[in-house]
Enzyme design. Structure first.
Site, PDB file in Angstrom:
ATOM      1  N   THR A 173       2.586  56.714  90.698  1.00 36.89           N
ATOM      2  CA  THR A 173       3.898  56.958  90.108  1.00 36.89           C
ATOM      3  C   THR A 173       4.570  58.099  90.855  1.00 36.89           C
ATOM      4  OG1 THR A 173       3.005  56.310  87.962  1.00 36.89           O
ATOM      5  CG2 THR A 173       5.127  57.457  87.971  1.00 36.89           C
ATOM      6  N   LYS A 175       6.591  61.263  91.578  1.00 33.56           N
ATOM      7  CA  LYS A 175       6.914  62.490  90.857  1.00 33.56           C
ATOM      8  C   LYS A 175       7.736  63.409  91.763  1.00 33.56           C
ATOM      9  CE  LYS A 175       4.062  61.227  87.461  1.00 33.56           C
ATOM     10  NZ  LYS A 175       4.478  60.955  86.079  1.00 33.56           N
ATOM     11  N   HIS A 294       5.449  48.726  81.448  1.00 31.13           N
ATOM     12  CA  HIS A 294       5.095  50.045  80.933  1.00 31.13           C
ATOM     13  C   HIS A 294       5.182  50.009  79.413  1.00 31.13           C
ATOM     14  CE1 HIS A 294       4.940  54.362  80.263  1.00 31.13           C
ATOM     15  NE2 HIS A 294       4.561  54.498  81.518  1.00 31.13           N
ATOM     16  N   HIS A 327       0.085  48.996  81.249  1.00 28.42           N
ATOM     17  CA  HIS A 327      -0.676  50.235  81.110  1.00 28.42           C
ATOM     18  C   HIS A 327      -1.615  50.118  79.916  1.00 28.42           C
ATOM     19  CE1 HIS A 327       1.722  52.912  83.908  1.00 28.42           C
ATOM     20  NE2 HIS A 327       2.319  51.741  83.965  1.00 28.42           N
TER      21      HIS A 327
END
Length: 475
Positions: A173, A175, A294, A327
């Site tokens: 992911t 960031k 998600h 997830h």
């Protein structure tokens, strides 16, 4: 006249309020193969018998209301009502019971998770006679699951599209999750993919904000994907989050992703809603896109032990609505997830047939027939030292996703990706050689770090990082 519609005006009906258990508690009922079965954890108010509480759940989630109504005589309640057919106490808990409810299949619209949940977990969760209520599990019969498309492609088709076999897939992911410009965001994607990851990912709240509009992000991420593919010879992807304020806008973003030629898009299925998710899943199958899901907002619904909906139910609903990844917690990272419970719903996501197993929280045998499987995604607070445990827990058919565990590498994004890829390949090789990842995991990582300076640096940075808190949701 049909007995369903026959009424006698001279007799009328007996008005008033009567106990739910007189109509909806039926311990003699034999469940049908076509019934949807539900297991509710019920906490009645003081003085409410468990039979009345269980019957109230069955009534309020099917045909019942608070009083007798004359229109009951215009239909057959025996055909359409939900039935509480069994009640058992919860071990170790005072005044908590598991109430089993059977619903006739005709109560539900075909192919609609939205309608299924509107009935089963609609008004009943605010019922005053209950202190708390939690939906622990659902048995979805093949007669109903076959009305759903399910995942756009499924596990095997995804592996064939990516040409990647015999190991978990690796992701990251990007960031910080908010604040980067589209060009800098694309640069981070490129570095991670070039370093050896299979996927990078938009965070769940990256949609189309003033600092980075969705179209700009899509373009720069596509550029990063193509450049990394050319350099590595591997197929790469980035989960482009198509979640939007309207279904029309969501589909427009998915259309643009398809036009760019990228392999996968993403959706926040709980905040976006099941209707939107199912629409996107149908578009993805029709247009060759994989769909990453998600579960943002899930803990609001599933974390409390005595109230809400267990994630295993949300996972089943996602498999029906459609998604190729979802997830699923990590067991070892920063987010909630007890091992046996997590492995229970991981099997419900991946396997065709799952036996009842109360030790893992599975209340019913579930037969998915030919509905494609979903890859569980382990993400949240994981790093290279977790790689042996993750490989052992989740197996090959999974996605291991390291955000901070990639971008936090002291040498940068690409070395962080290299460290994770080396650690994964070392664990897979060790497992294939018959070594015990649970017992020898740290030694396997140390051995690999001797010939990978990137892995050695990562091991040093995260050697003391642990997230050791007791799980809230236990059996």
């Amino acid at each position: 006249m049909s007995p369903q519609t026959e009424t006698k005006a001279s007799v009328g009906f007996k008005a008033g309020v009567k106990d739910y258990k007189l109509t909806y508690y039926t311990p003699e009922y034999q469940t049908k193969d076509t019934d949807i079965l539900a297991a509710f954890r019920v906490t009645p108010q003081p003085g409410v018998p468990p039979e009345e509480a269980g019957a109230a759940v069955a009534a309020e989630s099917s045909t019942g209301t608070w009083t007798t109504v004359w229109t009951d005589g215009l239909t057959s309640l025996d055909r359409y009502k939900g039935r509480c057919y069994h009640i058992e106490p919860v071990a170790g808990e005072e005044n908590q019971f598991i109430a089993y409810v059977a619903y006739p299949l005709d109560l539900f619209e075909e192919g609609s998770v939205t309608n299924m949940f509107t009935s089963i977990v609609g008004n009943v969760f605010g019922f005053k006679a209950l202190r708390a209520l939690r939906l622990e599990d659902l048995r979805v019969p093949p007669a109903y699951s076959k009305t759903f498309q399910g995942p756009p492609h499924g596990i095997q088709v995804e592996r064939d599209k990516l040409n990647k076999y015999g190991r978990p897939l690796l992701g990251c992911t990007i960031k910080p999750k908010l604040g980067l410009s589209a060009k800098n965001y694309g640069r981070a994607v490129y570095e991670c993919l070039r370093g050896g990851l299979d996927f990078t990912k938009d965070d769940e709240n990256v949609n189309s904000q003033p600092f980075m509009r969705w179209r700009d992000r899509f373009v720069f991420c596509a550029e990063a994907i193509y450049k990394a593919q050319a350099e590595t010879g591997e197929i790469k992807g980035h989960y482009l989050n198509a979640t939007a304020g309207t279904c029309e806008e969501m589909i427009k973003r998915a259309v643009f992703a398809r036009e760019l030629g990228v392999p996968i898009v993403m959706h926040d299925y709980l905040t976006g809603g099941f209707t939107a998710n199912t629409s996107l899943a149908h578009y993805c199958r029709d247009n060759g896109l994989l769909l990453h899901i998600h579960r943002a907002m899930h803990a609001v619904i599933d974390r409390q032990k005595n109230h809400g909906i267990h994630f295993r139910v949300l996972a089943k609903a996602l498999r029906m609505s459609g998604g190729d990844h979802i997830h699923a917690g990590t067991v070892v990272g920063k987010l909630e997830g007890e091992r046996d419970i997590t492995l229970g719903f991981v099997d419900l996501l991946r396997d065709d047939f799952i036996e009842k197993d109360r030790s893992r929280g599975i209340y019913f045998t579930q037969d998915w027939v030919s509905l494609p499987g979903v890859l569980p995604v382990a993400s949240g607070g994981i790093h290279v030292w977790h790689m042996p445990a993750l490989t052992e827990i989740f197996g090959d058919d999974s996605v291991l996703q390291f955000g901070g565990g990639t971008l936090g590498h002291p040498w940068g994004n690409a070395p962080g990706a290299v460290a994770n890829r080396v650690a994964l390949e070392a664990c897979v090789q060790a497992r294939n050689e018959g070594r015990d990842l649970a017992r020898e995991g740290n030694e396997i990582i140390r051995e690999a770090s001797k010939w990978s300076p990137e892995l050695a640096a990562a091991c040093e940075v995260w050697k003391e990082i642990k997230f050791e808190f007791p799980a809230m949701d236990t059996l």
